[in-house]
Write a protein that holds these residues in place. Structure first.
Motif, PDB file in Angstrom:
ATOM      1  N   GLU A 214      -4.670  -3.231  -3.617  1.00 49.45           N
ATOM      2  CA  GLU A 214      -4.120  -2.801  -2.328  1.00 49.45           C
ATOM      3  C   GLU A 214      -3.897  -1.289  -2.265  1.00 49.45           C
ATOM      4  O   GLU A 214      -3.599  -0.746  -1.198  1.00 49.45           O
ATOM      5  N   ILE A 215      -4.042  -0.610  -3.406  1.00 49.18           N
ATOM      6  CA  ILE A 215      -3.750   0.825  -3.434  1.00 49.18           C
ATOM      7  C   ILE A 215      -4.716   1.606  -2.556  1.00 49.18           C
ATOM      8  O   ILE A 215      -4.308   2.446  -1.745  1.00 49.18           O
ATOM      9  N   GLU A 216      -6.018   1.336  -2.690  1.00 47.04           N
ATOM     10  CA  GLU A 216      -6.995   2.083  -1.894  1.00 47.04           C
ATOM     11  C   GLU A 216      -6.829   1.831  -0.398  1.00 47.04           C
ATOM     12  O   GLU A 216      -6.791   2.806   0.387  1.00 47.04           O
ATOM     13  N   PRO A 217      -6.716   0.581   0.083  1.00 42.60           N
ATOM     14  CA  PRO A 217      -6.471   0.377   1.511  1.00 42.60           C
ATOM     15  C   PRO A 217      -5.191   1.065   1.994  1.00 42.60           C
ATOM     16  O   PRO A 217      -5.155   1.579   3.120  1.00 42.60           O
ATOM     17  N   LEU A 218      -4.174   1.093   1.139  1.00 42.29           N
ATOM     18  CA  LEU A 218      -2.926   1.767   1.517  1.00 42.29           C
ATOM     19  C   LEU A 218      -3.160   3.262   1.703  1.00 42.29           C
ATOM     20  O   LEU A 218      -2.717   3.858   2.699  1.00 42.29           O
ATOM     21  N   ILE A 219      -3.879   3.874   0.786  1.00 41.05           N
ATOM     22  CA  ILE A 219      -4.149   5.311   0.896  1.00 41.05           C
ATOM     23  C   ILE A 219      -4.974   5.609   2.146  1.00 41.05           C
ATOM     24  O   ILE A 219      -4.691   6.570   2.879  1.00 41.05           O
ATOM     25  N   ARG A 220      -5.982   4.773   2.411  1.00 41.47           N
ATOM     26  CA  ARG A 220      -6.791   4.986   3.628  1.00 41.47           C
ATOM     27  C   ARG A 220      -5.906   4.897   4.877  1.00 41.47           C
ATOM     28  O   ARG A 220      -6.063   5.664   5.827  1.00 41.47           O
ATOM     29  N   SER A 221      -4.983   3.955   4.888  1.00 44.05           N
ATOM     30  CA  SER A 221      -4.100   3.777   6.039  1.00 44.05           C
ATOM     31  C   SER A 221      -3.178   4.979   6.199  1.00 44.05           C
ATOM     32  O   SER A 221      -2.962   5.477   7.311  1.00 44.05           O
ATOM     33  N   VAL A 222      -2.647   5.482   5.091  1.00 47.44           N
ATOM     34  CA  VAL A 222      -1.755   6.647   5.129  1.00 47.44           C
ATOM     35  C   VAL A 222      -2.523   7.896   5.553  1.00 47.44           C
ATOM     36  O   VAL A 222      -1.997   8.753   6.285  1.00 47.44           O
ATOM     37  N   ARG A 238      -1.283   7.236 -12.465  1.00 50.58           N
ATOM     38  CA  ARG A 238      -1.376   8.403 -11.577  1.00 50.58           C
ATOM     39  C   ARG A 238      -2.822   8.849 -11.380  1.00 50.58           C
ATOM     40  O   ARG A 238      -3.247   9.188 -10.272  1.00 50.58           O
ATOM     41  N   ASN A 239      -3.601   8.861 -12.458  1.00 49.45           N
ATOM     42  CA  ASN A 239      -4.992   9.313 -12.365  1.00 49.45           C
ATOM     43  C   ASN A 239      -5.809   8.402 -11.452  1.00 49.45           C
ATOM     44  O   ASN A 239      -6.663   8.867 -10.692  1.00 49.45           O
ATOM     45  N   LEU A 240      -5.538   7.098 -11.540  1.00 47.26           N
ATOM     46  CA  LEU A 240      -6.238   6.155 -10.665  1.00 47.26           C
ATOM     47  C   LEU A 240      -5.887   6.433  -9.206  1.00 47.26           C
ATOM     48  O   LEU A 240      -6.777   6.508  -8.344  1.00 47.26           O
ATOM     49  N   VAL A 241      -4.610   6.593  -8.924  1.00 42.62           N
ATOM     50  CA  VAL A 241      -4.167   6.846  -7.549  1.00 42.62           C
ATOM     51  C   VAL A 241      -4.784   8.137  -7.031  1.00 42.62           C
ATOM     52  O   VAL A 241      -5.317   8.205  -5.917  1.00 42.62           O
ATOM     53  N   GLU A 242      -4.751   9.180  -7.858  1.00 45.35           N
ATOM     54  CA  GLU A 242      -5.279  10.483  -7.444  1.00 45.35           C
ATOM     55  C   GLU A 242      -6.781  10.407  -7.165  1.00 45.35           C
ATOM     56  O   GLU A 242      -7.284  11.056  -6.237  1.00 45.35           O
ATOM     57  N   SER A 243      -7.497   9.594  -7.937  1.00 43.29           N
ATOM     58  CA  SER A 243      -8.950   9.485  -7.754  1.00 43.29           C
ATOM     59  C   SER A 243      -9.320   8.829  -6.434  1.00 43.29           C
ATOM     60  O   SER A 243     -10.451   8.978  -5.954  1.00 43.29           O
ATOM     61  N   LEU A 244      -8.385   8.099  -5.837  1.00 37.38           N
ATOM     62  CA  LEU A 244      -8.665   7.385  -4.587  1.00 37.38           C
ATOM     63  C   LEU A 244      -8.339   8.218  -3.343  1.00 37.38           C
ATOM     64  O   LEU A 244      -8.696   7.844  -2.226  1.00 37.38           O
ATOM     65  N   VAL A 245      -7.668   9.351  -3.525  1.00 37.79           N
ATOM     66  CA  VAL A 245      -7.253  10.184  -2.396  1.00 37.79           C
ATOM     67  C   VAL A 245      -8.418  11.046  -1.911  1.00 37.79           C
ATOM     68  O   VAL A 245      -9.066  11.738  -2.693  1.00 37.79           O
ATOM     69  N   LEU A 246      -8.670  11.013  -0.614  1.00 34.88           N
ATOM     70  CA  LEU A 246      -9.739  11.819  -0.002  1.00 34.88           C
ATOM     71  C   LEU A 246      -9.185  12.962   0.842  1.00 34.88           C
ATOM     72  O   LEU A 246      -9.862  13.971   1.034  1.00 34.88           O
ATOM     73  N   SER A 247      -7.988  12.813   1.375  1.00 33.73           N
ATOM     74  CA  SER A 247      -7.438  13.798   2.304  1.00 33.73           C
ATOM     75  C   SER A 247      -6.730  14.953   1.578  1.00 33.73           C
ATOM     76  O   SER A 247      -5.962  14.716   0.637  1.00 33.73           O
ATOM     77  N   PRO A 248      -6.958  16.201   2.022  1.00 30.81           N
ATOM     78  CA  PRO A 248      -6.238  17.350   1.434  1.00 30.81           C
ATOM     79  C   PRO A 248      -4.755  17.348   1.789  1.00 30.81           C
ATOM     80  O   PRO A 248      -3.976  18.119   1.220  1.00 30.81           O
ATOM     81  N   ASN A 249      -4.363  16.487   2.732  1.00 33.44           N
ATOM     82  CA  ASN A 249      -2.946  16.406   3.122  1.00 33.44           C
ATOM     83  C   ASN A 249      -2.092  15.671   2.084  1.00 33.44           C
ATOM     84  O   ASN A 249      -0.871  15.749   2.128  1.00 33.44           O
TER      85      ASN A 249
END
Length: 374
Positions: A214-222, A238-249
């Motif tokens: 659910e982490i990736e869908p959550l990040i996309r939603s945020v 943390r590294n997994l979460v960071e790897s899924l982030v696409l937005s500079p925000n």
């Protein structure tokens, strides 16, 4: 006047529940307003974070193992071995210290280990329960179980045939949070703004009510919010979460940070966690969204609704965020003080001989109910 040795056991959130009670007992002890004198307080800690929390309030500390939530799943045999090993640690910590009362809180492994050990040693037990829908089965072997409100007392008695349940009408942990704020223990907001290059941000906390997929869908939603956001990975890599982030925000915080300080600095909160974070959000009165997790029925769900915190699915976050408003004024801190006073009264009048344990029938009923959470 008799003197007593008290033992306390807890992970992070349960420790925050017990600490304000110990503070109050110590205050009354100095004023000779208890029916006994406190001799020593022994802390049984579950992980280094809880050790740091309990250390200032304990004369002696004992390690009784680690929590295993969020870790790789062990075989049944390996898990039984690890739990048995930690029960022996708890037994050795309690043995020989002439403990007159064990105080536990929460529904994690530290409760199971310490209550089992205390029963073997015939030590009286007071358990402070907050999530009445998913209690740990061994609370049936506590002399007294407390709950945050009268409805929960009725529920435990009816659902699990528990005896000796008392309502304390509040959540003691709220007092811990309030004290933490008043004692100026928070990191200065400007320091957080400067370090992360944001003046206003949304704090997202990835708690234990979230699954890995659910982490990736959550990040996309945020990311759809298009707002400056800090993610606290907490139980997730943390590294997994960071790897899924696409937005500079979006920036990902270190694995563990002082969440109370970041909550204080944030403009909004989105979280996938339980009772502890819900209480904290309520005390800060920060506009919040609670993500619907696999615990559809949970004490934190009840409390979130009382605090006017919307509970939403991951894909509903963008729409719900637009309608988000501040909480309604609440009495969390006031009620926590009432709860602490009621706990003190229960401890002052604690009579183990008049408090019959619920026993194995209740143990089995709780065990069967917990299957839905496994």
């Amino acid at each position: 006047m008799n003197s007593k040795n008290i033992a306390i056991a807890g992970e992070i959130t349960p420790s925050k529940t017990i600490i304000p009670l110990i503070q109050r007992l110590n205050e009354l002890d100095k004023e000779d307003k208890l029916n006994f004198k406190i001799n020593k307080i022994y802390g049984l800690y579950h992980g280094e974070s809880s050790k740091l929390l309990l250390e200032p309030y304990c004369d002696e500390l004992y390690d009784i193992g680690q929590g295993r939530r969020g870790q790789k799943k062990n075989s049944t045999a390996k898990l039984a071995y690890l739990i048995s090993r930690d029960i022996i640690k708890a037994f050795n910590a309690l043995k020989g210290n002439n403990i007159d009362l064990l105080i536990t809180a929460g529904n994690a492994g530290d409760v199971r280990k310490s209550i089992v050990a205390a029963n073997l040693l015939k030590i009286p037990i007071l358990h402070i329960e907050q999530d009445i829908y998913n209690p740990i089965e061994v609370i049936s072997h506590a002399n007294l179980v407390t709950v945050p409100k009268e409805d929960y007392k009725d529920y435990l008695e009816r659902k699990y045939n528990l005896k000796n349940v008392a309502s304390i009408d509040g959540y003691p942990m709220a007092k811990y949070v309030d004290n933490h704020i008043k004692d100026n223990n928070l990191i200065d907001k400007e320091e957080i703004y400067g370090e992360y290059g944001v003046k206003e941000f949304v704090l997202v906390v990835l708690g234990g009510d979230l699954k890995d997929d659910e982490i990736e869908p959550l990040i996309r939603s945020v990311e759809q919010l298009n707002l400056k956001t800090l993610i606290a990975p907490y139980r997730f890599d943390r590294n997994l979460v960071e790897s899924l982030v696409l937005s500079p925000n979006i920036k990902v915080l270190p694995q563990y940070v002082d969440l109370l300080s970041f909550m204080n600095a944030a403009s909004h909160l989105i979280y996938a966690a339980g009772m502890g974070l819900t209480i904290e959000a309520g005390v800060f009165n920060i506009p919040s969204l609670k993500i619907e997790g696999f615990h559809k029925t949970h004490g934190s769900v009840d409390l979130a609704r009382e605090l006017n915190i919307p509970i939403v699915k991951i894909d509903e976050i963008p729409d719900a965020f637009e309608k988000l408003s501040a909480h309604q004024d609440n009495n969390l801190v006031k009620n926590s003080e009432i709860a602490i006073d009621k706990l003190v009264d229960l401890i002052n009048g604690f009579d183990e001989n008049g408090l019959q344990k619920s026993g194995f029938k209740s143990t089995k009923q709780i065990w069967n109910s917990r299957k839905v959470f496994r």
